[in-house]
Design an enzyme around this catalytic site. Structure first.
Site, PDB file in Angstrom:
ATOM      1  N   SER A 127       0.815  -1.223   0.000  1.00  0.00           N
ATOM      2  CA  SER A 127       0.000   0.000   0.000  1.00  0.00           C
ATOM      3  C   SER A 127       0.844   1.268   0.000  1.00  0.00           C
ATOM      4  CB  SER A 127      -0.872  -0.004   1.263  1.00  0.00           C
ATOM      5  OG  SER A 127      -1.416   1.272   1.491  1.00  0.00           O
ATOM      6  N   GLU A 129       0.193   3.612   1.784  1.00  0.00           N
ATOM      7  CA  GLU A 129       0.283   4.031   3.192  1.00  0.00           C
ATOM      8  C   GLU A 129       1.688   3.791   3.741  1.00  0.00           C
ATOM      9  OE1 GLU A 129      -1.721   5.172   6.009  1.00  0.00           O
ATOM     10  OE2 GLU A 129      -2.759   6.121   4.344  1.00  0.00           O
ATOM     11  N   TYR A 151      -1.477   0.317  10.719  1.00  0.00           N
ATOM     12  CA  TYR A 151      -1.754  -0.330   9.417  1.00  0.00           C
ATOM     13  C   TYR A 151      -0.545  -0.182   8.491  1.00  0.00           C
ATOM     14  CZ  TYR A 151      -3.606  -0.799   4.652  1.00  0.00           C
ATOM     15  OH  TYR A 151      -3.802  -1.150   3.336  1.00  0.00           O
TER      16      TYR A 151
HETATM   17  P1  NAP Z   1     -11.402  -4.597   2.096  1.00  0.00           P
HETATM   18  O1  NAP Z   1     -12.568  -4.288   1.215  1.00  0.00           O
HETATM   19  O2  NAP Z   1     -11.352  -4.019   3.470  1.00  0.00           O
HETATM   20  O3  NAP Z   1     -11.307  -6.198   2.222  1.00  0.00           O
HETATM   21  C1  NAP Z   1     -10.510  -6.801   3.188  1.00  0.00           C
HETATM   22  C2  NAP Z   1     -10.685  -8.308   3.089  1.00  0.00           C
HETATM   23  O4  NAP Z   1      -9.838  -8.949   4.055  1.00  0.00           O
HETATM   24  C3  NAP Z   1     -12.120  -8.797   3.390  1.00  0.00           C
HETATM   25  O5  NAP Z   1     -12.459  -9.795   2.445  1.00  0.00           O
HETATM   26  C4  NAP Z   1     -11.982  -9.416   4.767  1.00  0.00           C
HETATM   27  O6  NAP Z   1     -12.892 -10.450   5.042  1.00  0.00           O
HETATM   28  C5  NAP Z   1     -10.567  -9.986   4.669  1.00  0.00           C
HETATM   29  N1  NAP Z   1     -10.012 -10.340   5.970  1.00  0.00           N
HETATM   30  C6  NAP Z   1      -9.947  -9.550   7.084  1.00  0.00           C
HETATM   31  N2  NAP Z   1      -9.424 -10.259   8.110  1.00  0.00           N
HETATM   32  C7  NAP Z   1      -9.153 -11.506   7.642  1.00  0.00           C
HETATM   33  C8  NAP Z   1      -8.623 -12.682   8.229  1.00  0.00           C
HETATM   34  N3  NAP Z   1      -8.268 -12.746   9.529  1.00  0.00           N
HETATM   35  N4  NAP Z   1      -8.470 -13.786   7.459  1.00  0.00           N
HETATM   36  C9  NAP Z   1      -8.856 -13.761   6.153  1.00  0.00           C
HETATM   37  N5  NAP Z   1      -9.379 -12.679   5.537  1.00  0.00           N
HETATM   38  C10 NAP Z   1      -9.526 -11.561   6.282  1.00  0.00           C
HETATM   39  O7  NAP Z   1     -10.038  -4.204   1.369  1.00  0.00           O
HETATM   40  P2  NAP Z   1      -9.765  -3.855  -0.185  1.00  0.00           P
HETATM   41  O8  NAP Z   1     -10.011  -2.405  -0.393  1.00  0.00           O
HETATM   42  O9  NAP Z   1     -10.434  -4.871  -1.034  1.00  0.00           O
HETATM   43  O10 NAP Z   1      -8.186  -4.056  -0.241  1.00  0.00           O
HETATM   44  C11 NAP Z   1      -7.604  -5.318  -0.560  1.00  0.00           C
HETATM   45  C12 NAP Z   1      -6.173  -5.340  -0.062  1.00  0.00           C
HETATM   46  O11 NAP Z   1      -5.441  -4.294  -0.689  1.00  0.00           O
HETATM   47  C13 NAP Z   1      -6.008  -5.104   1.436  1.00  0.00           C
HETATM   48  O12 NAP Z   1      -4.901  -5.865   1.857  1.00  0.00           O
HETATM   49  C14 NAP Z   1      -5.686  -3.621   1.549  1.00  0.00           C
HETATM   50  O13 NAP Z   1      -4.967  -3.369   2.724  1.00  0.00           O
HETATM   51  C15 NAP Z   1      -4.858  -3.440   0.295  1.00  0.00           C
HETATM   52  N6  NAP Z   1      -4.870  -2.096  -0.284  1.00  0.00           N
HETATM   53  C16 NAP Z   1      -6.038  -1.482  -0.580  1.00  0.00           C
HETATM   54  C17 NAP Z   1      -6.046  -0.235  -1.171  1.00  0.00           C
HETATM   55  C18 NAP Z   1      -7.329   0.467  -1.526  1.00  0.00           C
HETATM   56  O14 NAP Z   1      -7.281   1.678  -1.795  1.00  0.00           O
HETATM   57  N7  NAP Z   1      -8.461  -0.225  -1.584  1.00  0.00           N
HETATM   58  C19 NAP Z   1      -4.815   0.400  -1.475  1.00  0.00           C
HETATM   59  C20 NAP Z   1      -3.630  -0.274  -1.186  1.00  0.00           C
HETATM   60  C21 NAP Z   1      -3.657  -1.531  -0.611  1.00  0.00           C
HETATM   61  P3  NAP Z   1     -14.308 -10.231   5.851  1.00  0.00           P
HETATM   62  O15 NAP Z   1     -15.266  -9.739   4.803  1.00  0.00           O
HETATM   63  O16 NAP Z   1     -14.619 -11.567   6.367  1.00  0.00           O
HETATM   64  O17 NAP Z   1     -14.017  -9.197   6.900  1.00  0.00           O
HETATM   65  O1  G4F Z   2     -10.707   6.780   2.869  1.00  0.00           O
HETATM   66  P1  G4F Z   2      -9.681   6.675   3.938  1.00  0.00           P
HETATM   67  O2  G4F Z   2     -10.088   6.015   5.202  1.00  0.00           O
HETATM   68  O3  G4F Z   2      -8.440   5.947   3.247  1.00  0.00           O
HETATM   69  P2  G4F Z   2      -6.881   5.906   3.605  1.00  0.00           P
HETATM   70  O4  G4F Z   2      -6.639   6.183   5.033  1.00  0.00           O
HETATM   71  O5  G4F Z   2      -6.172   6.755   2.616  1.00  0.00           O
HETATM   72  O6  G4F Z   2      -6.533   4.350   3.362  1.00  0.00           O
HETATM   73  C1  G4F Z   2      -6.990   3.669   2.204  1.00  0.00           C
HETATM   74  O7  G4F Z   2      -6.008   3.767   1.203  1.00  0.00           O
HETATM   75  C2  G4F Z   2      -4.757   3.122   1.501  1.00  0.00           C
HETATM   76  C3  G4F Z   2      -3.832   3.347   0.310  1.00  0.00           C
HETATM   77  O8  G4F Z   2      -3.164   4.578   0.444  1.00  0.00           O
HETATM   78  C4  G4F Z   2      -5.015   1.661   1.740  1.00  0.00           C
HETATM   79  F1  G4F Z   2      -3.833   1.041   1.961  1.00  0.00           F
HETATM   80  C5  G4F Z   2      -5.961   1.496   2.911  1.00  0.00           C
HETATM   81  O9  G4F Z   2      -6.241   0.116   3.093  1.00  0.00           O
HETATM   82  C6  G4F Z   2      -7.258   2.211   2.588  1.00  0.00           C
HETATM   83  O10 G4F Z   2      -7.886   1.545   1.520  1.00  0.00           O
HETATM   84  O11 G4F Z   2      -9.129   8.124   4.310  1.00  0.00           O
HETATM   85  C7  G4F Z   2      -8.656   9.019   3.311  1.00  0.00           C
HETATM   86  C8  G4F Z   2      -8.410  10.383   3.929  1.00  0.00           C
HETATM   87  C9  G4F Z   2      -7.585  10.380   5.211  1.00  0.00           C
HETATM   88  O12 G4F Z   2      -6.671  11.441   5.154  1.00  0.00           O
HETATM   89  C10 G4F Z   2      -8.604  10.666   6.314  1.00  0.00           C
HETATM   90  O13 G4F Z   2      -8.064  11.328   7.445  1.00  0.00           O
HETATM   91  O14 G4F Z   2      -9.686  10.949   4.288  1.00  0.00           O
HETATM   92  C11 G4F Z   2      -9.573  11.555   5.559  1.00  0.00           C
HETATM   93  N1  G4F Z   2     -10.907  11.626   6.172  1.00  0.00           N
HETATM   94  C12 G4F Z   2     -11.535  12.792   6.537  1.00  0.00           C
HETATM   95  N2  G4F Z   2     -12.712  12.511   7.082  1.00  0.00           N
HETATM   96  C13 G4F Z   2     -11.702  10.595   6.478  1.00  0.00           C
HETATM   97  C14 G4F Z   2     -12.857  11.151   7.056  1.00  0.00           C
HETATM   98  N3  G4F Z   2     -11.555   9.260   6.310  1.00  0.00           N
HETATM   99  C15 G4F Z   2     -12.577   8.461   6.705  1.00  0.00           C
HETATM  100  N4  G4F Z   2     -12.458   7.138   6.514  1.00  0.00           N
HETATM  101  N5  G4F Z   2     -13.717   8.969   7.290  1.00  0.00           N
HETATM  102  C16 G4F Z   2     -13.895  10.311   7.493  1.00  0.00           C
HETATM  103  O15 G4F Z   2     -14.921  10.737   8.017  1.00  0.00           O
END
Ligand code: NAP
Ligand code: G4F
Length: 331
Positions: A127, A129, A151
């Protein structure tokens, strides 16, 4: 027929990746955790060809059993506690699932067969992050990490241990450093979907306002459907490697509000947005902007969906969804 195993199958990316791989003629297996997981039925209905297997990233023996049973050609490790804010409240759980979970998956692949003789390929969902308090902009594969949350720290561990298993055991293990990617399937806890869903409810008269935290941070937001293709492309390379996947554009939360409210027909979002410190984080990632030129050059990957189209797709989806729910409850 190639066989792919996905952890995190019930999440946003798992659902898009499973659809994409099914379309590429893969037999797709998804790891579901827990007892009677309520999302299992939903994803099975969405993708009837998908085969669900039981496992948990905190339980190595379950992961070994799954990999022995499925014998996948490709393993995509997407499972994680992925919500940064939750990681501050449950840091140990986050370290266990998001960090050590990667090590357990790599061990399962190594033990069952991920050697040069049995080249099971592995993808780790790293990520942006990890860049945290960024050292340079835009961020690329050589930018130093400085995570700002439990995280982010767990993801750095997962990333580094993936590189180590590649070097130590010759595993075909690649790591995608993905910047934020969103969609109508994004969890409602993330800021983009929180905004589009609340806005749809405001438009329908179901809600008055949105409470948000820090509006000044900037993110490089792309479309999740585009990003899962980059994951697959990484595993089609002869040599495993690490790749940044991003759009190269950055927008603040304010920008997102501007675009979303304009699409919904409002001139000004300020009357509808209130500030709530509960949504602020002890340490923030202020600015993310990725340089995906390596992915473009070596994988031939570029994003297709732009920022405004992404916001519009999410808002239109939420408007239709909330309208249907409201209709059903009044019927
Ligand atoms: P998400 O919607 O939060 O999905 C997370 C998944 O992980 C869910 O299927 C959840 O299952 C599963 N999980 C949680 N705990 C587990 C456990 N103990 N054993 C097995 N599975 C488990 O995340 P996403 O947005 O699809 O992201 C996919 C991956 O990419 C994650 O690793 C995230 O950190 C990474 N990532 C995401 C972004 C982004 O912007 N979306 C960016 C960079 C990296 P349940 O439904 O059962 O909870
Ligand atoms: O949508 P966010 O919670 O995503 P964040 O923290 O960027 O993380 C996501 O992207 C990562 C990749 O860079 C992934 F690795 C991670 O798993 C996840 O998918 O927050 C985005 C921004 C932050 O700066 C937060 O402080 O939005 C700001 N924010 C402001 N108000 C809020 C809120 N975020 C959330 N979730 N809720 C609020 O009310």
């Amino acid at each position: 027929m190639k066989r792919a195993l996905i952890t995190g199958i019930t999440g946003q990316d798992g659902r898009y990746l499973a659809e994409f791989l099914s379309g590429q003629d893969y037999q797709v297996f998804g790891v579901v955790r827990g007892q009677n997981n309520p999302k299992a039925q939903m994803i099975q209905e969405e993708n009837p060809a998908l085969e669900l297997v039981e496992g948990d990233l905190t339980d190595l023996s379950s992961l070994i059993a799954v990999i022995e049973q499925v014998q996948p050609d490709e393993v995509y490790n997407l499972g994680a506690i992925s919500f940064v804010q939750l990681s501050f409240r449950q840091p140990e759980l986050t370290a266990d699932i998001t960090g050590l979970g990667v090590l357990r998956m790599l061990e399962a692949v190594r033990i069952v067969g991920g050697s040069e003789n049995n080249p099971m390929r592995f993808y780790q969902a790293s990520s942006s992050e990890m860049f945290g308090k960024v050292r340079e902009t835009p961020q690329n594969e050589r930018t130093a990490f400085h995570p700002r949350s439990p995280y982010g720290v767990a993801k750095v561990f997962g990333h580094n241990v993936t590189v180590n298993y590649r070097e130590a055991y010759g595993l075909h293990a690649s790591s995608g450093i993905l910047f934020n990617h969103e969609s109508p399937r994004r969890g409602l806890e993330f800021v983009t979907r929180k905004i589009t869903n609340s806005l749809a409810r405001i438009k329908l008269g179901l809600q008055d306002s949105i409470s948000l935290g820090n509006l000044e941070s900037a993110r490089d937001w792309g479309f999740a459907g585009d990003y899962v293709e980059a994951m697959w492309k990484m595993l089609q390379q002869d040599t495993p490697d690490d790749y940044v996947v991003a759009t190269g554009e950055t927008h603040t939360i304010r920008d997102f509000l501007d675009v979303a409210f304009r699409i919904a027909g409002y001139d000004d979002w300020e009357p509808f947005v209130s500030h709530d410190t509960r949504f602020e984080r002890p340490t923030e990632v202020d600015l993310l902007m990725g340089d995906a030129s390596k992915a473009s050059k070596e994988l031939g990957w570029t994003p297709k969906v732009g920022f405004e189209e992404l916001v519009e797709r999410m808002y239109e989806h939420d408007l239709a969804w909330e309208r249907t729910k409201a209709g059903n409850s009044s019927a």
